[in-house]
Every structure is written in C-alpha cells, then in structure tokens.
Design an enzyme around this catalytic site. Structure first.
Site, mmCIF file in Angstrom:
data_model
loop_
_atom_site.group_PDB
_atom_site.id
_atom_site.type_symbol
_atom_site.label_atom_id
_atom_site.label_comp_id
_atom_site.label_asym_id
_atom_site.label_seq_id
_atom_site.Cartn_x
_atom_site.Cartn_y
_atom_site.Cartn_z
ATOM 1 N N CYS A 172 96.612 -52.423 -11.505
ATOM 2 C CA CYS A 172 97.135 -51.105 -11.102
ATOM 3 C C CYS A 172 96.667 -50.778 -9.685
ATOM 4 O O CYS A 172 97.436 -50.240 -8.876
ATOM 5 C CB CYS A 172 96.654 -50.022 -12.062
ATOM 6 S SG CYS A 172 97.612 -49.907 -13.590
ATOM 7 N N HIS A 227 96.892 -56.261 -17.900
ATOM 8 C CA HIS A 227 98.064 -55.621 -17.275
ATOM 9 C C HIS A 227 99.106 -56.732 -17.221
ATOM 10 O O HIS A 227 98.834 -57.798 -16.630
ATOM 11 C CB HIS A 227 97.688 -55.107 -15.873
ATOM 12 C CG HIS A 227 98.788 -54.431 -15.109
ATOM 13 N ND1 HIS A 227 98.635 -53.189 -14.511
ATOM 14 C CD2 HIS A 227 100.049 -54.831 -14.801
ATOM 15 C CE1 HIS A 227 99.752 -52.847 -13.878
ATOM 16 N NE2 HIS A 227 100.631 -53.840 -14.037
ATOM 17 N N HIS A 286 102.789 -65.421 -14.259
ATOM 18 C CA HIS A 286 102.359 -66.419 -13.284
ATOM 19 C C HIS A 286 103.599 -67.200 -12.859
ATOM 20 O O HIS A 286 104.296 -67.763 -13.716
ATOM 21 C CB HIS A 286 101.389 -67.415 -13.930
ATOM 22 C CG HIS A 286 100.096 -66.816 -14.420
ATOM 23 N ND1 HIS A 286 98.906 -66.949 -13.735
ATOM 24 C CD2 HIS A 286 99.805 -66.104 -15.543
ATOM 25 C CE1 HIS A 286 97.935 -66.350 -14.420
ATOM 26 N NE2 HIS A 286 98.455 -65.832 -15.523
ATOM 27 N N ASN A 330 100.425 -64.826 -20.368
ATOM 28 C CA ASN A 330 99.448 -64.950 -21.440
ATOM 29 C C ASN A 330 99.300 -63.604 -22.135
ATOM 30 O O ASN A 330 99.177 -62.568 -21.475
ATOM 31 C CB ASN A 330 98.101 -65.407 -20.874
ATOM 32 C CG ASN A 330 98.190 -66.798 -20.268
ATOM 33 O OD1 ASN A 330 98.820 -67.690 -20.840
ATOM 34 N ND2 ASN A 330 97.594 -66.995 -19.095
ATOM 35 N N HIS A 350 101.482 -59.558 -16.605
ATOM 36 C CA HIS A 350 101.730 -60.308 -15.369
ATOM 37 C C HIS A 350 102.363 -61.645 -15.716
ATOM 38 O O HIS A 350 102.064 -62.238 -16.752
ATOM 39 C CB HIS A 350 100.452 -60.514 -14.550
ATOM 40 C CG HIS A 350 99.306 -61.097 -15.325
ATOM 41 N ND1 HIS A 350 98.543 -60.341 -16.194
ATOM 42 C CD2 HIS A 350 98.797 -62.353 -15.381
ATOM 43 C CE1 HIS A 350 97.610 -61.103 -16.733
ATOM 44 N NE2 HIS A 350 97.747 -62.339 -16.271
ATOM 45 N N ASP A 388 97.772 -65.499 -6.457
ATOM 46 C CA ASP A 388 96.632 -65.547 -7.382
ATOM 47 C C ASP A 388 95.364 -65.934 -6.611
ATOM 48 O O ASP A 388 95.392 -66.811 -5.750
ATOM 49 C CB ASP A 388 96.909 -66.557 -8.509
ATOM 50 C CG ASP A 388 95.971 -66.382 -9.682
ATOM 51 O OD1 ASP A 388 96.431 -65.971 -10.761
ATOM 52 O OD2 ASP A 388 94.760 -66.680 -9.526
ATOM 53 N N HIS A 443 101.623 -49.502 -15.519
ATOM 54 C CA HIS A 443 100.698 -50.236 -16.381
ATOM 55 C C HIS A 443 101.324 -50.504 -17.748
ATOM 56 O O HIS A 443 101.694 -49.573 -18.467
ATOM 57 C CB HIS A 443 99.371 -49.492 -16.573
ATOM 58 C CG HIS A 443 98.417 -50.306 -17.392
ATOM 59 N ND1 HIS A 443 97.519 -51.187 -16.837
ATOM 60 C CD2 HIS A 443 98.284 -50.437 -18.736
ATOM 61 C CE1 HIS A 443 96.858 -51.815 -17.811
ATOM 62 N NE2 HIS A 443 97.306 -51.371 -18.971
HETATM 63 P P1 5GP Z 1 95.438 -64.310 -17.073
HETATM 64 O O1 5GP Z 1 94.256 -65.201 -17.344
HETATM 65 O O2 5GP Z 1 95.156 -62.882 -17.506
HETATM 66 O O3 5GP Z 1 96.754 -64.832 -17.544
HETATM 67 O O4 5GP Z 1 95.589 -64.305 -15.502
HETATM 68 C C1 5GP Z 1 94.870 -63.464 -14.660
HETATM 69 C C2 5GP Z 1 94.980 -64.063 -13.288
HETATM 70 O O5 5GP Z 1 94.609 -63.066 -12.359
HETATM 71 C C3 5GP Z 1 94.063 -65.256 -13.043
HETATM 72 O O6 5GP Z 1 94.841 -66.384 -12.682
HETATM 73 C C4 5GP Z 1 93.137 -64.796 -11.918
HETATM 74 O O7 5GP Z 1 92.879 -65.824 -10.997
HETATM 75 C C5 5GP Z 1 93.918 -63.663 -11.298
HETATM 76 N N1 5GP Z 1 93.118 -62.590 -10.740
HETATM 77 C C6 5GP Z 1 92.115 -61.905 -11.351
HETATM 78 N N2 5GP Z 1 91.652 -60.940 -10.550
HETATM 79 C C7 5GP Z 1 92.370 -61.008 -9.407
HETATM 80 C C8 5GP Z 1 92.347 -60.249 -8.196
HETATM 81 O O8 5GP Z 1 91.567 -59.312 -8.007
HETATM 82 N N3 5GP Z 1 93.235 -60.613 -7.223
HETATM 83 C C9 5GP Z 1 94.136 -61.636 -7.407
HETATM 84 N N4 5GP Z 1 94.964 -61.913 -6.372
HETATM 85 N N5 5GP Z 1 94.182 -62.370 -8.539
HETATM 86 C C10 5GP Z 1 93.313 -62.057 -9.520
HETATM 87 ZN ZN ZN Z 2 97.185 -51.776 -14.887
#
Ligand code: 5GP
Ligand code: ZN
Length: 113
Positions: free
Chosen positions: A6, A97, A101, A86, A99, A29, A45
């Site tokens: 957010c 939140h 990839h 995920n 997202h 990422d 959100h």
């Molecule tokens: P998840 O594991 O929830 O599917 O993916 C979260 C992703 O967010 C991870 O690939 C991680 O590298 C990325 N990530 C976490 N915090 C930050 C951040 O503050 N900035 C950016 N650009 N990526 C983030």
């Molecule tokens: Zn959020």
C-alpha cells in the site's frame, strides 16, 4: 496503514515503478528470480486471491492482468512470460497484499518447485 505494498502504491516508500494507472502499480521485485521480475498490484488493498469476493475486487485483479499484458508488450517479451500469485502460507505468500509476479527472460521450469 502498515502494508508495505500500500505504501509503494501511495508513493510513500520508494520502488522502481515500471507502470502506474488509477487502479494498478507495477514495480521491480527487490529480489529478482528472473531477468525480468515485476510485481503487479492493485492500488486498493486486497489481501490475496482469497479476498476477491465481489465485482470491485474482481475488477481490480483483472486490471492487474491487463497491466501484465501491457507491460509485456511494452518490453517486447516475445519469448513469453509467467504470472504467479501466491496465496497463503503453503504457497509462500510473504506480503499480504495481492500481487502478481511477472517473470520473464529465461526458460521457466514446470512444475514449479
Ligand atoms: P510473495 O512471496 O508474497 O509471493 O512475494 C513477495 C515479493 O515481494 C518477494 O518476491 C519480495 O522479493 C518482494 N518484496 C518484498 N518487499 C519488497 C519491497 O519493499 N520492495 C520490492 N520492490 N519488493 C519487495
Ligand atoms: Zn496493502
């Protein structure tokens, strides 16, 4: 508001923003798993796919998919790309939140590990 994504959507903490409109923000990422690794999020959100429960949240998710196609086209990802979202602990969701990839630039294995 404690959610890190957010804050990125609101411009309160920095990120390498690659796409932004009224409903969607996309940024690189922090820990890239592929030559192209972009996170696409709704500005609103939504916890995860599990929270896509009505027309408003479904629209926000669909706008993320449209952004994915636009980003892929703008970057000429002609070899294709993978979209991953995920949901929950078994899938490894670490940021609550929604997202997507967007991964590209190398051959992807299937099934994923
Ligand atoms: P998840 O594991 O929830 O599917 O993916 C979260 C992703 O967010 C991870 O690939 C991680 O590298 C990325 N990530 C976490 N915090 C930050 C951040 O503050 N900035 C950016 N650009 N990526 C983030
Ligand atoms: Zn959020």
């Amino acid at each position: 508001m404690s959610c890190i994504f957010c804050k990125i959507a609101a411009g309160e903490i920095p990120a390498d923003i690659v796409f932004k409109n009224e409903r969607v923000t996309a940024f690189t990422d922090l820990n890239p798993m592929a030559p192209t690794h972009i996170l696409i999020i709704p500005n609103q959100h939504i916890d995860s796919v599990d929270a896509i429960v009505n027309d408003e949240t479904a629209r926000a998710a669909a706008e993320c998919l449209r952004a994915a196609r636009e980003i892929a086209q703008a970057r000429a990802l002609t070899g294709g790309y993978r979209l991953v979202t995920n949901t929950g602990p078994d899938a490894g969701q670490s940021v609550p939140h929604l997202h997507f990839h967007l991964l590209a630039g190398r051959l992807m294995t299937w099934p994923p590990g």
